[in-house]
Design a protein around this motif. Sequence first.
Motif, PDB file in Angstrom:
ATOM      1  N   ARG A   1       0.834  -1.214   0.000  1.00  0.00           N
ATOM      2  CA  ARG A   1       0.000   0.000   0.000  1.00  0.00           C
ATOM      3  C   ARG A   1       0.858   1.249   0.000  1.00  0.00           C
ATOM      4  NH1 ARG A   1      -1.940   4.177  -0.098  1.00  0.00           N
ATOM      5  NH2 ARG A   1      -4.058   4.832   0.419  1.00  0.00           N
ATOM      6  N   ALA A   2       1.927   1.258   0.793  1.00  0.00           N
ATOM      7  CA  ALA A   2       2.820   2.424   0.837  1.00  0.00           C
ATOM      8  C   ALA A   2       3.492   2.647  -0.522  1.00  0.00           C
ATOM      9  CB  ALA A   2       3.872   2.241   1.922  1.00  0.00           C
ATOM     10  N   ARG A   3       3.871   1.569  -1.206  1.00  0.00           N
ATOM     11  CA  ARG A   3       4.512   1.700  -2.512  1.00  0.00           C
ATOM     12  C   ARG A   3       3.523   2.125  -3.598  1.00  0.00           C
ATOM     13  NH1 ARG A   3       9.519   0.050  -3.399  1.00  0.00           N
ATOM     14  NH2 ARG A   3      10.647  -0.965  -1.724  1.00  0.00           N
ATOM     15  N   ILE A   4       2.259   1.744  -3.448  1.00  0.00           N
ATOM     16  CA  ILE A   4       1.238   2.172  -4.408  1.00  0.00           C
ATOM     17  C   ILE A   4       1.019   3.672  -4.283  1.00  0.00           C
ATOM     18  CG2 ILE A   4      -1.233   2.029  -4.992  1.00  0.00           C
ATOM     19  CD1 ILE A   4      -1.044  -0.976  -4.300  1.00  0.00           C
ATOM     20  N   GLY A   5       1.114   4.175  -3.079  1.00  0.00           N
ATOM     21  CA  GLY A   5       0.965   5.609  -2.828  1.00  0.00           C
ATOM     22  C   GLY A   5      -0.248   5.900  -1.987  1.00  0.00           C
ATOM     23  N   GLY A   6      -0.291   7.083  -1.460  1.00  0.00           N
ATOM     24  CA  GLY A   6      -1.404   7.485  -0.610  1.00  0.00           C
ATOM     25  C   GLY A   6      -0.899   8.241   0.591  1.00  0.00           C
ATOM     26  N   ALA A   7      -1.780   8.442   1.541  1.00  0.00           N
ATOM     27  CA  ALA A   7      -1.452   9.200   2.742  1.00  0.00           C
ATOM     28  C   ALA A   7      -0.393   8.478   3.566  1.00  0.00           C
ATOM     29  CB  ALA A   7      -2.714   9.405   3.584  1.00  0.00           C
ATOM     30  N   ALA A   8       0.391   9.254   4.283  1.00  0.00           N
ATOM     31  CA  ALA A   8       1.403   8.693   5.173  1.00  0.00           C
ATOM     32  C   ALA A   8       0.723   8.083   6.396  1.00  0.00           C
ATOM     33  CB  ALA A   8       2.379   9.775   5.603  1.00  0.00           C
ATOM     34  N   ALA A   9       1.287   7.004   6.874  1.00  0.00           N
ATOM     35  CA  ALA A   9       0.724   6.311   8.037  1.00  0.00           C
ATOM     36  C   ALA A   9       1.019   7.092   9.309  1.00  0.00           C
ATOM     37  CB  ALA A   9       1.322   4.921   8.152  1.00  0.00           C
ATOM     38  N   PRO A  10       0.039   7.157  10.229  1.00  0.00           N
ATOM     39  CA  PRO A  10       0.305   7.757  11.533  1.00  0.00           C
ATOM     40  C   PRO A  10       1.326   6.920  12.296  1.00  0.00           C
ATOM     41  CG  PRO A  10      -2.057   7.388  11.212  1.00  0.00           C
ATOM     42  CD  PRO A  10      -1.336   6.713  10.094  1.00  0.00           C
ATOM     43  N   GLU A  11       1.985   7.538  13.255  1.00  0.00           N
ATOM     44  CA  GLU A  11       2.969   6.814  14.058  1.00  0.00           C
ATOM     45  C   GLU A  11       2.282   5.732  14.879  1.00  0.00           C
ATOM     46  OE1 GLU A  11       6.359   7.766  17.375  1.00  0.00           O
ATOM     47  OE2 GLU A  11       5.780   9.325  15.950  1.00  0.00           O
ATOM     48  N   ARG A  12       2.908   4.564  14.917  1.00  0.00           N
ATOM     49  CA  ARG A  12       2.340   3.428  15.643  1.00  0.00           C
ATOM     50  C   ARG A  12       2.880   3.366  17.060  1.00  0.00           C
ATOM     51  NH1 ARG A  12       3.435  -1.407  11.497  1.00  0.00           N
ATOM     52  NH2 ARG A  12       3.866   0.080   9.882  1.00  0.00           N
TER      53      ARG A  12
ATOM     54  N   CYS B   1      -3.843   2.109  13.784  1.00  0.00           N
ATOM     55  CA  CYS B   1      -4.395   0.800  13.418  1.00  0.00           C
ATOM     56  C   CYS B   1      -5.643   0.945  12.551  1.00  0.00           C
ATOM     57  CB  CYS B   1      -4.660  -0.048  14.664  1.00  0.00           C
ATOM     58  SG  CYS B   1      -3.116  -0.727  15.318  1.00  0.00           S
ATOM     59  N   ALA B   2      -6.406   2.001  12.757  1.00  0.00           N
ATOM     60  CA  ALA B   2      -7.538   2.257  11.857  1.00  0.00           C
ATOM     61  C   ALA B   2      -7.006   2.512  10.444  1.00  0.00           C
ATOM     62  CB  ALA B   2      -8.357   3.439  12.350  1.00  0.00           C
ATOM     63  N   PHE B   3      -5.915   3.280  10.352  1.00  0.00           N
ATOM     64  CA  PHE B   3      -5.275   3.534   9.066  1.00  0.00           C
ATOM     65  C   PHE B   3      -4.741   2.227   8.480  1.00  0.00           C
ATOM     66  CE2 PHE B   3      -1.542   4.204   6.478  1.00  0.00           C
ATOM     67  CZ  PHE B   3      -1.937   5.198   5.596  1.00  0.00           C
ATOM     68  N   ALA B   4      -4.074   1.425   9.317  1.00  0.00           N
ATOM     69  CA  ALA B   4      -3.494   0.166   8.854  1.00  0.00           C
ATOM     70  C   ALA B   4      -4.575  -0.778   8.337  1.00  0.00           C
ATOM     71  CB  ALA B   4      -2.704  -0.502   9.977  1.00  0.00           C
ATOM     72  N   ARG B   5      -5.695  -0.865   9.042  1.00  0.00           N
ATOM     73  CA  ARG B   5      -6.794  -1.727   8.595  1.00  0.00           C
ATOM     74  C   ARG B   5      -7.255  -1.310   7.204  1.00  0.00           C
ATOM     75  NH1 ARG B   5     -10.518  -0.310  11.974  1.00  0.00           N
ATOM     76  NH2 ARG B   5     -11.524   1.024  10.491  1.00  0.00           N
ATOM     77  N   GLN B   6      -7.471  -0.017   7.008  1.00  0.00           N
ATOM     78  CA  GLN B   6      -7.917   0.482   5.706  1.00  0.00           C
ATOM     79  C   GLN B   6      -6.838   0.274   4.645  1.00  0.00           C
ATOM     80  OE1 GLN B   6      -9.367   4.503   5.667  1.00  0.00           O
ATOM     81  NE2 GLN B   6      -9.361   4.608   3.454  1.00  0.00           N
ATOM     82  N   ALA B   7      -5.591   0.537   4.984  1.00  0.00           N
ATOM     83  CA  ALA B   7      -4.497   0.381   4.018  1.00  0.00           C
ATOM     84  C   ALA B   7      -4.345  -1.076   3.594  1.00  0.00           C
ATOM     85  CB  ALA B   7      -3.191   0.897   4.617  1.00  0.00           C
ATOM     86  N   MET B   8      -4.488  -2.002   4.539  1.00  0.00           N
ATOM     87  CA  MET B   8      -4.383  -3.427   4.201  1.00  0.00           C
ATOM     88  C   MET B   8      -5.540  -3.855   3.314  1.00  0.00           C
ATOM     89  SD  MET B   8      -2.616  -5.079   7.664  1.00  0.00           S
ATOM     90  CE  MET B   8      -4.120  -5.717   8.233  1.00  0.00           C
ATOM     91  N   GLN B   9      -6.729  -3.328   3.555  1.00  0.00           N
ATOM     92  CA  GLN B   9      -7.871  -3.642   2.699  1.00  0.00           C
ATOM     93  C   GLN B   9      -7.653  -3.087   1.294  1.00  0.00           C
ATOM     94  OE1 GLN B   9     -11.013  -1.945   5.073  1.00  0.00           O
ATOM     95  NE2 GLN B   9     -11.351  -3.839   6.204  1.00  0.00           N
ATOM     96  N   GLU B  10      -7.132  -1.859   1.209  1.00  0.00           N
ATOM     97  CA  GLU B  10      -6.849  -1.260  -0.093  1.00  0.00           C
ATOM     98  C   GLU B  10      -5.782  -2.047  -0.844  1.00  0.00           C
ATOM     99  OE1 GLU B  10      -5.878   2.820   0.686  1.00  0.00           O
ATOM    100  OE2 GLU B  10      -7.918   3.291   1.354  1.00  0.00           O
ATOM    101  N   ALA B  11      -4.774  -2.535  -0.122  1.00  0.00           N
ATOM    102  CA  ALA B  11      -3.726  -3.340  -0.763  1.00  0.00           C
ATOM    103  C   ALA B  11      -4.318  -4.618  -1.353  1.00  0.00           C
ATOM    104  CB  ALA B  11      -2.621  -3.681   0.239  1.00  0.00           C
ATOM    105  N   ASP B  12      -5.223  -5.256  -0.618  1.00  0.00           N
ATOM    106  CA  ASP B  12      -5.870  -6.464  -1.127  1.00  0.00           C
ATOM    107  C   ASP B  12      -6.683  -6.164  -2.380  1.00  0.00           C
ATOM    108  OD1 ASP B  12      -4.788  -7.909   0.947  1.00  0.00           O
ATOM    109  OD2 ASP B  12      -6.718  -8.614   1.731  1.00  0.00           O
ATOM    110  N   ILE B  13      -7.422  -5.069  -2.357  1.00  0.00           N
ATOM    111  CA  ILE B  13      -8.237  -4.691  -3.513  1.00  0.00           C
ATOM    112  C   ILE B  13      -7.337  -4.450  -4.726  1.00  0.00           C
ATOM    113  CG2 ILE B  13      -9.702  -2.861  -4.481  1.00  0.00           C
ATOM    114  CD1 ILE B  13     -10.886  -2.645  -1.560  1.00  0.00           C
ATOM    115  N   ALA B  14      -6.248  -3.722  -4.514  1.00  0.00           N
ATOM    116  CA  ALA B  14      -5.329  -3.435  -5.616  1.00  0.00           C
ATOM    117  C   ALA B  14      -4.697  -4.722  -6.142  1.00  0.00           C
ATOM    118  CB  ALA B  14      -4.240  -2.465  -5.151  1.00  0.00           C
ATOM    119  N   TYR B  15      -4.292  -5.601  -5.252  1.00  0.00           N
ATOM    120  CA  TYR B  15      -3.642  -6.843  -5.668  1.00  0.00           C
ATOM    121  C   TYR B  15      -4.622  -7.729  -6.430  1.00  0.00           C
ATOM    122  CZ  TYR B  15       0.071 -10.324  -5.303  1.00  0.00           C
ATOM    123  OH  TYR B  15       1.079 -11.205  -5.590  1.00  0.00           O
ATOM    124  N   ARG B  16      -5.859  -7.771  -5.968  1.00  0.00           N
ATOM    125  CA  ARG B  16      -6.857  -8.600  -6.640  1.00  0.00           C
ATOM    126  C   ARG B  16      -7.309  -8.022  -7.973  1.00  0.00           C
ATOM    127  NH1 ARG B  16      -9.241 -10.236  -0.954  1.00  0.00           N
ATOM    128  NH2 ARG B  16      -8.264 -12.271  -0.794  1.00  0.00           N
TER     129      ARG B  16
END
Length: 183
Positions: A114-125, A163-178
């Motif tokens: 997701r980070a390599r695809i681009g988008g907003a920066a992740a908040p600090e964990r 983690c809210a950001f991470a959940r959304q980013a992981m879902q977006e990564a799956d959508i992009a990969y699929r």
Amino acid sequence: GERGRAGAPPRFGEIVGSEPTSLGPRLTLAAAALRAGAAGPDGDAPESAPTGSGPLAALVARTVAANAGLSRSARTLLALRLVSELNHEQIATLAEEDKDRIASGLAGARLALRARIGGAAAPERSPECNRALPLLARRQDGETLSTADSAWLAAHEATCPACAFARQAMQEADIAYRAWPDE
């Protein structure tokens, strides 16, 4: 392990090093996705980059390029989970790894994609996010969480923007990969 064990699934190392003809149909697609991470014969972009235009073609092109920049282990995990549709237990068996390490690796691979695809920066964990990310991956993949893990994750997610950001980013990564075509 030895190759060609009667009735046994191929081992992890056999999958990532195999030619497509030696694999079952679902693992053949995964192997193709792994090889798409390598440069073409002249060092150019991967051959599986789409042609055409439009939002889907652009997303697929970004996904192919992003996948190429991931480590081989990240590409392998994503291909086995999202292309071959293996569950965490099956991947852990192939990799001869613990399911928790598989979940953690999938979370990291999805976030890196997701980070390599681009988008907003992740908040600090926070340090608690290290516990939450594999749980998020397991839940996203339909894996069973214990009652305690599920309750802890719900409480953590309610107050953690990372983690809210991470959940959304992981879902977006799956959508992009699929969205990546099979060919």
